[in-house]
Design a protein around this motif. Structure first.
Motif, PDB file in Angstrom:
ATOM      1  N   LEU A   1       0.835  -1.201   0.000  1.00 51.58           N
ATOM      2  CA  LEU A   1       0.000   0.000   0.000  1.00 51.58           C
ATOM      3  C   LEU A   1       0.866   1.246   0.000  1.00 51.58           C
ATOM      4  CD1 LEU A   1      -2.574   1.743   0.559  1.00 51.58           C
ATOM      5  CD2 LEU A   1      -2.228   1.216   3.000  1.00 51.58           C
ATOM      6  N   GLN A   2       1.853   1.287   0.885  1.00 49.99           N
ATOM      7  CA  GLN A   2       2.722   2.459   0.984  1.00 49.99           C
ATOM      8  C   GLN A   2       3.517   2.688  -0.302  1.00 49.99           C
ATOM      9  OE1 GLN A   2       4.639   0.979   4.495  1.00 49.99           O
ATOM     10  NE2 GLN A   2       3.512   2.357   5.868  1.00 49.99           N
ATOM     11  N   THR A   3       3.943   1.586  -0.918  1.00 49.88           N
ATOM     12  CA  THR A   3       4.675   1.706  -2.183  1.00 49.88           C
ATOM     13  C   THR A   3       3.789   2.319  -3.263  1.00 49.88           C
ATOM     14  OG1 THR A   3       6.060  -0.200  -1.649  1.00 49.88           O
ATOM     15  CG2 THR A   3       5.907   0.425  -3.969  1.00 49.88           C
ATOM     16  N   ARG A   4       2.530   1.900  -3.309  1.00 51.26           N
ATOM     17  CA  ARG A   4       1.612   2.426  -4.322  1.00 51.26           C
ATOM     18  C   ARG A   4       1.239   3.880  -4.026  1.00 51.26           C
ATOM     19  NH1 ARG A   4       0.316  -1.256  -7.848  1.00 51.26           N
ATOM     20  NH2 ARG A   4       0.478  -3.475  -7.324  1.00 51.26           N
ATOM     21  N   LEU A   5       1.137   4.232  -2.753  1.00 54.05           N
ATOM     22  CA  LEU A   5       0.869   5.631  -2.403  1.00 54.05           C
ATOM     23  C   LEU A   5       2.036   6.520  -2.830  1.00 54.05           C
ATOM     24  CD1 LEU A   5      -0.694   5.163   1.154  1.00 54.05           C
ATOM     25  CD2 LEU A   5      -1.887   5.995  -0.882  1.00 54.05           C
ATOM     26  N   ARG A   6       3.246   6.032  -2.630  1.00 52.33           N
ATOM     27  CA  ARG A   6       4.433   6.793  -3.069  1.00 52.33           C
ATOM     28  C   ARG A   6       4.445   6.959  -4.584  1.00 52.33           C
ATOM     29  NH1 ARG A   6       8.907   7.543   0.239  1.00 52.33           N
ATOM     30  NH2 ARG A   6      10.274   7.406  -1.583  1.00 52.33           N
ATOM     31  N   ALA A   7       4.063   5.891  -5.284  1.00 52.52           N
ATOM     32  CA  ALA A   7       4.015   5.968  -6.748  1.00 52.52           C
ATOM     33  C   ALA A   7       2.969   6.978  -7.207  1.00 52.52           C
ATOM     34  CB  ALA A   7       3.711   4.587  -7.330  1.00 52.52           C
ATOM     35  N   ALA A   8       1.955   7.204  -6.361  1.00 50.15           N
ATOM     36  CA  ALA A   8       0.907   8.181  -6.679  1.00 50.15           C
ATOM     37  C   ALA A   8       1.316   9.600  -6.273  1.00 50.15           C
ATOM     38  CB  ALA A   8      -0.394   7.793  -5.986  1.00 50.15           C
ATOM     39  N   GLY A   9       2.552   9.733  -5.773  1.00 48.60           N
ATOM     40  CA  GLY A   9       3.061  11.054  -5.442  1.00 48.60           C
ATOM     41  C   GLY A   9       2.851  11.505  -4.014  1.00 48.60           C
ATOM     42  N   LEU A  10       2.474  10.576  -3.149  1.00 46.82           N
ATOM     43  CA  LEU A  10       2.225  10.932  -1.754  1.00 46.82           C
ATOM     44  C   LEU A  10       3.439  10.579  -0.894  1.00 46.82           C
ATOM     45  CD1 LEU A  10      -1.395   9.624  -1.788  1.00 46.82           C
ATOM     46  CD2 LEU A  10      -0.759  11.992  -1.362  1.00 46.82           C
ATOM     47  N   PRO A  11       3.926  11.508  -0.084  1.00 47.08           N
ATOM     48  CA  PRO A  11       5.148  11.293   0.700  1.00 47.08           C
ATOM     49  C   PRO A  11       4.910  10.427   1.926  1.00 47.08           C
ATOM     50  CG  PRO A  11       4.244  13.459   1.189  1.00 47.08           C
ATOM     51  CD  PRO A  11       3.378  12.871   0.104  1.00 47.08           C
ATOM     52  N   VAL A  12       5.110   9.135   1.778  1.00 47.48           N
ATOM     53  CA  VAL A  12       4.914   8.214   2.894  1.00 47.48           C
ATOM     54  C   VAL A  12       6.046   7.194   2.885  1.00 47.48           C
ATOM     55  CG1 VAL A  12       3.439   6.699   1.501  1.00 47.48           C
ATOM     56  CG2 VAL A  12       3.281   6.625   3.993  1.00 47.48           C
ATOM     57  N   GLY A  13       6.532   6.832   4.070  1.00 46.65           N
ATOM     58  CA  GLY A  13       7.594   5.843   4.158  1.00 46.65           C
ATOM     59  C   GLY A  13       7.071   4.441   3.938  1.00 46.65           C
ATOM     60  N   VAL A  14       7.951   3.546   3.480  1.00 43.03           N
ATOM     61  CA  VAL A  14       7.579   2.147   3.267  1.00 43.03           C
ATOM     62  C   VAL A  14       8.186   1.326   4.401  1.00 43.03           C
ATOM     63  CG1 VAL A  14       7.691   0.173   1.705  1.00 43.03           C
ATOM     64  CG2 VAL A  14       7.547   2.500   0.779  1.00 43.03           C
ATOM     65  N   ASP A  15       7.390   1.105   5.465  1.00 42.20           N
ATOM     66  CA  ASP A  15       7.882   0.352   6.609  1.00 42.20           C
ATOM     67  C   ASP A  15       6.938  -0.754   7.052  1.00 42.20           C
ATOM     68  OD1 ASP A  15       5.805   1.789   7.706  1.00 42.20           O
ATOM     69  OD2 ASP A  15       7.041   2.920   9.127  1.00 42.20           O
ATOM     70  N   GLY A  16       5.827  -0.946   6.327  1.00 40.78           N
ATOM     71  CA  GLY A  16       4.893  -2.003   6.675  1.00 40.78           C
ATOM     72  C   GLY A  16       4.051  -1.734   7.898  1.00 40.78           C
ATOM     73  N   ASP A  17       4.051  -0.484   8.383  1.00 43.32           N
ATOM     74  CA  ASP A  17       3.306  -0.119   9.590  1.00 43.32           C
ATOM     75  C   ASP A  17       2.304   0.981   9.246  1.00 43.32           C
ATOM     76  OD1 ASP A  17       2.376   0.547  12.085  1.00 43.32           O
ATOM     77  OD2 ASP A  17       4.343   0.779  13.014  1.00 43.32           O
ATOM     78  N   PHE A  18       1.013   0.662   9.349  1.00 42.56           N
ATOM     79  CA  PHE A  18      -0.057   1.613   8.993  1.00 42.56           C
ATOM     80  C   PHE A  18      -0.270   2.553  10.175  1.00 42.56           C
ATOM     81  CE2 PHE A  18      -3.972   1.741   6.090  1.00 42.56           C
ATOM     82  CZ  PHE A  18      -4.313   3.034   6.462  1.00 42.56           C
ATOM     83  N   GLY A  19       0.517   3.628  10.201  1.00 42.20           N
ATOM     84  CA  GLY A  19       0.422   4.620  11.255  1.00 42.20           C
ATOM     85  C   GLY A  19      -0.312   5.866  10.778  1.00 42.20           C
ATOM     86  N   PRO A  20      -0.244   6.955  11.564  1.00 39.97           N
ATOM     87  CA  PRO A  20      -0.978   8.174  11.215  1.00 39.97           C
ATOM     88  C   PRO A  20      -0.554   8.801   9.897  1.00 39.97           C
ATOM     89  CG  PRO A  20       0.492   8.513  13.106  1.00 39.97           C
ATOM     90  CD  PRO A  20       0.407   7.060  12.885  1.00 39.97           C
ATOM     91  N   ALA A  21       0.740   8.725   9.549  1.00 34.88           N
ATOM     92  CA  ALA A  21       1.197   9.301   8.283  1.00 34.88           C
ATOM     93  C   ALA A  21       0.603   8.554   7.091  1.00 34.88           C
ATOM     94  CB  ALA A  21       2.719   9.290   8.218  1.00 34.88           C
TER      95      ALA A  21
END
Length: 265
Positions: free
Chosen positions: A213-233
């Protein structure tokens, strides 16, 4: 056989620049084509086994940037437990390979198993293709498939380096490896509706699906880290994505949000 290849390695590898990037590209390109067949030969042939193998070798090779330790090897001089009994053995038999082979005795033993005279030609252990086979022999000898089958990162790390050195980095690589392999499997299997094959995720979720999910959000241009943890960011990034796609911005990733994310793959 899992068709793991160069693209999977690229997905796991950290972004680097300069000479490090050149070395990383050379190593990845050198082992990419034969990776799947070599791993299969050593029964590293399930998603968990491959993910744990890639996580460990990624850390040991500094993100696939080197097949030779950066230190001189002088610290190993006189280490009889490593078979370093002759002057200069410390430097001569410094750590080399994707999982660093160290010491005259280990070069002799692994070379014998592979049919290569590493004891008299220690520099060969740094050649990327051979370093992959060395890592697999080491993996087999330490029975690391057992740790991988249990998804036990602590046990795998102890079997690789005797302790917990770099555990956080190894965990991060494992998350990325699992996500990359999940994407590989999804792309290689016919499915009626890929969005329904993904679980509903929300704040507090963890695991490779969150990393995807985080990888796809980054590909969509959203600044989120890829750590496998669904936190507030991550939740905020999901809500921004949902609002942009005119979906209900509730921060919960269900079939509709997955469908929108998968359109971009």
């Amino acid at each position: 056989m899992i068709p793991v290849d160069r693209d999977v390695l690229v997905a796991i590898a950290p972004r680097v620049s300069g000479r490090k990037a050149e070395s990383q590209a050379n190593i990845i390109n050198s082992i990419g084509d034969s990776l799947a067949s070599v791993l299969n030969t050593y029964e590293i042939n399930t998603r968990l086994r491959v993910a744990h193998f890639l996580a460990q070798v990624a850390h040991e090779s500094d993100g696939f940037c080197t097949t030779e330790e950066y230190a001189s090897g002088a610290a190993y001089e006189g280490r009889r437990d490593l078979g370093n009994t002759q002057p200069g053995d410390g430097r001569r038999f410094k750590g080399r390979g994707l999982i660093q082979l160290t010491g005259r005795a280990n070069y002799h033993t692994l070379g014998g198993k592979l049919g290569v005279d590493l004891e008299n030609n220690p520099e060969m252990a740094a050649e990327p293709k051979l370093s992959l086979r060395i890592a697999c022999e080491y993996w087999k000898g330490r029975k690391l498939n057992q740790a991988a089958d249990s998804d036990d990162l602590l046990d795998a790390t102890r079997r690789v380096n005797g302790g917990q050195n770099g555990l956080d980095a190894r965990r991060a690589y494992l998350v990325k490896a699992k996500a990359a392999l999940a994407r590989l499997e999804a792309g290689g299997v016919a499915r009626g509706d890929p969005s329904t094959d993904h679980p509903v995720l929300r704040r507090g979720s963890r695991g490779p699906e969150v990393a995807e999910l985080q990888t796809r959000l980054r590909a969509a241009g959203l600044p989120v880290g890829v750590d496998g943890d669904f936190g507030p960011a991550t939740e905020l990034a999901v809500m921004r994505f949902q609002a942009d796609k005119r979906l209900t911005p509730d921060g919960i990733v269900g079939p509709a949000t997955w469908a929108a994310l998968l359109k971009g793959k």
